[in-house]
Design a protein around this motif. Structure first.
Motif, PDB file in Angstrom:
ATOM      1  N   PHE A   1       1.925   8.041  32.886  1.00 19.53           N
ATOM      2  CA  PHE A   1       1.985   6.625  33.272  1.00 19.53           C
ATOM      3  C   PHE A   1       2.049   5.737  32.031  1.00 19.53           C
ATOM      4  O   PHE A   1       1.713   6.157  30.930  1.00 19.53           O
ATOM      5  CB  PHE A   1       0.745   6.264  34.105  1.00 19.53           C
ATOM      6  N   ASN A   2       2.479   4.494  32.260  1.00 18.44           N
ATOM      7  CA  ASN A   2       2.454   3.518  31.165  1.00 18.44           C
ATOM      8  C   ASN A   2       1.431   2.413  31.484  1.00 18.44           C
ATOM      9  O   ASN A   2       0.797   2.425  32.535  1.00 18.44           O
ATOM     10  CB  ASN A   2       3.858   2.955  30.898  1.00 18.44           C
ATOM     11  N   ILE A   3       1.291   1.512  30.532  1.00 18.34           N
ATOM     12  CA  ILE A   3       0.273   0.462  30.660  1.00 18.34           C
ATOM     13  C   ILE A   3       0.546  -0.420  31.883  1.00 18.34           C
ATOM     14  O   ILE A   3      -0.380  -0.803  32.599  1.00 18.34           O
ATOM     15  CB  ILE A   3       0.228  -0.395  29.370  1.00 18.34           C
TER      16      ILE A   3
ATOM     17  N   ARG B   1      -4.328  -7.161  30.373  1.00 13.28           N
ATOM     18  CA  ARG B   1      -3.646  -6.088  29.662  1.00 13.28           C
ATOM     19  C   ARG B   1      -4.414  -5.721  28.391  1.00 13.28           C
ATOM     20  O   ARG B   1      -4.454  -4.549  28.014  1.00 13.28           O
ATOM     21  CB  ARG B   1      -2.235  -6.528  29.275  1.00 13.28           C
ATOM     22  N   ALA B   2      -5.016  -6.721  27.754  1.00 15.27           N
ATOM     23  CA  ALA B   2      -5.779  -6.459  26.530  1.00 15.27           C
ATOM     24  C   ALA B   2      -6.925  -5.482  26.800  1.00 15.27           C
ATOM     25  O   ALA B   2      -7.184  -4.576  26.007  1.00 15.27           O
ATOM     26  CB  ALA B   2      -6.306  -7.765  25.953  1.00 15.27           C
ATOM     27  N   THR B   3      -7.585  -5.667  27.938  1.00 18.86           N
ATOM     28  CA  THR B   3      -8.682  -4.767  28.303  1.00 18.86           C
ATOM     29  C   THR B   3      -8.157  -3.352  28.522  1.00 18.86           C
ATOM     30  O   THR B   3      -8.779  -2.367  28.127  1.00 18.86           O
ATOM     31  CB  THR B   3      -9.371  -5.250  29.601  1.00 18.86           C
TER      32      THR B   3
ATOM     33  N   TYR C   1      -5.378  -2.006  27.195  1.00 20.11           N
ATOM     34  CA  TYR C   1      -5.035  -1.440  25.880  1.00 20.11           C
ATOM     35  C   TYR C   1      -6.286  -0.991  25.134  1.00 20.11           C
ATOM     36  O   TYR C   1      -6.337   0.102  24.571  1.00 20.11           O
ATOM     37  CB  TYR C   1      -4.274  -2.467  25.024  1.00 20.11           C
ATOM     38  N   ASN C   2      -7.277  -1.845  25.156  1.00 19.99           N
ATOM     39  CA  ASN C   2      -8.523  -1.567  24.466  1.00 19.99           C
ATOM     40  C   ASN C   2      -9.205  -0.310  25.026  1.00 19.99           C
ATOM     41  O   ASN C   2      -9.679   0.550  24.288  1.00 19.99           O
ATOM     42  CB  ASN C   2      -9.394  -2.821  24.614  1.00 19.99           C
ATOM     43  N   THR C   3      -9.212  -0.197  26.349  1.00 22.42           N
ATOM     44  CA  THR C   3      -9.833   0.974  26.988  1.00 22.42           C
ATOM     45  C   THR C   3      -9.028   2.235  26.685  1.00 22.42           C
ATOM     46  O   THR C   3      -9.605   3.296  26.427  1.00 22.42           O
ATOM     47  CB  THR C   3      -9.954   0.755  28.510  1.00 22.42           C
ATOM     48  N   ILE C   4      -7.711   2.111  26.697  1.00 21.12           N
ATOM     49  CA  ILE C   4      -6.863   3.270  26.381  1.00 21.12           C
ATOM     50  C   ILE C   4      -7.147   3.764  24.954  1.00 21.12           C
ATOM     51  O   ILE C   4      -7.235   4.970  24.711  1.00 21.12           O
ATOM     52  CB  ILE C   4      -5.355   2.906  26.540  1.00 21.12           C
ATOM     53  N   GLU C   5      -7.327   2.832  24.027  1.00 18.15           N
ATOM     54  CA  GLU C   5      -7.650   3.225  22.645  1.00 18.15           C
ATOM     55  C   GLU C   5      -8.948   4.025  22.609  1.00 18.15           C
ATOM     56  O   GLU C   5      -9.055   5.025  21.906  1.00 18.15           O
ATOM     57  CB  GLU C   5      -7.774   1.990  21.737  1.00 18.15           C
ATOM     58  N   ILE C   6      -9.923   3.569  23.374  1.00 18.22           N
ATOM     59  CA  ILE C   6     -11.206   4.271  23.449  1.00 18.22           C
ATOM     60  C   ILE C   6     -11.017   5.668  24.036  1.00 18.22           C
ATOM     61  O   ILE C   6     -11.528   6.661  23.517  1.00 18.22           O
ATOM     62  CB  ILE C   6     -12.213   3.443  24.288  1.00 18.22           C
ATOM     63  N   LEU C   7     -10.245   5.746  25.112  1.00 16.41           N
ATOM     64  CA  LEU C   7     -10.036   7.038  25.783  1.00 16.41           C
ATOM     65  C   LEU C   7      -9.257   8.010  24.897  1.00 16.41           C
ATOM     66  O   LEU C   7      -9.496   9.215  24.934  1.00 16.41           O
ATOM     67  CB  LEU C   7      -9.323   6.838  27.121  1.00 16.41           C
TER      68      LEU C   7
END
Ligand SMILES: [Zn+2]
Length: 149
Positions: free
Chosen positions: A46-48, A64-66, A68-74
């Motif tokens: 999947f994409n953002i 979207r920022a949240t 992106y931020n969560t994806i970075e964490i994951l």
């Protein structure tokens, strides 16, 4: 996968995420857990945008920022894998915690992604490690293909 197994897996990755956030002093927001639940409920890449749409459907107020931020964490927690299948293409992501080692074929005409697992790749890795006296930490291998007419 049965619904029961799926739920158990989701609980497990939520625990992994919880521990990761606690150890680093990050906030344990409900949105982050909703995002990981969504990711582990699908077998697709999947994409953002897809994730953003899913969260909206479930009436979560996430930017979207949240996401992106969560994806970075994951990604950092090794709960998600990121793919860049082509130049100028959106990154695709997939869950990684329970996923078996696999590689990808990208169909250029349709954008469809095929996953495959071939033990010969492990054989190549083993032999490279031996030849060059190295430990291979990760690899990425993409085949770009067209369906035969
Ligand atoms: Zn995959």
């Amino acid at each position: 996968m049965s619904a029961e197994t799926l739920n158990k897996n989701i609980e497990t990755v939520k625990d992994v995420l919880k521990k990761y956030l606690e150890e680093r002093g990050h906030r344990k927001t409900p949105e982050r857990f909703a995002i990981i639940e969504e990711i582990y409920s699908t077998d697709e890449h999947f994409n953002i945008d897809w994730l953003y749409m899913k969260m909206k459907e479930k009436n979560y107020r996430v930017s979207r920022a949240t996401i992106y931020n969560t994806i970075e964490i994951l990604l950092d927690a090794n709960l998600v894998r990121k793919h860049q299948f082509g130049e100028g293409q959106q990154s695709l992501y997939e869950k990684s915690y329970y996923a078996k080692q696999h590689d990808h074929i990208l169909l250029l005409d349709t954008g469809e992604v095929i996953e495959f697992c071939d033990p010969r790749i492990q054989t190549i890795k083993d032999s490279l490690q031996e030849i060059f006296n190295i430990d291979i930490e990760s690899h990425s291998l993409y085949f770009y293909a067209r369906k035969k007419k």
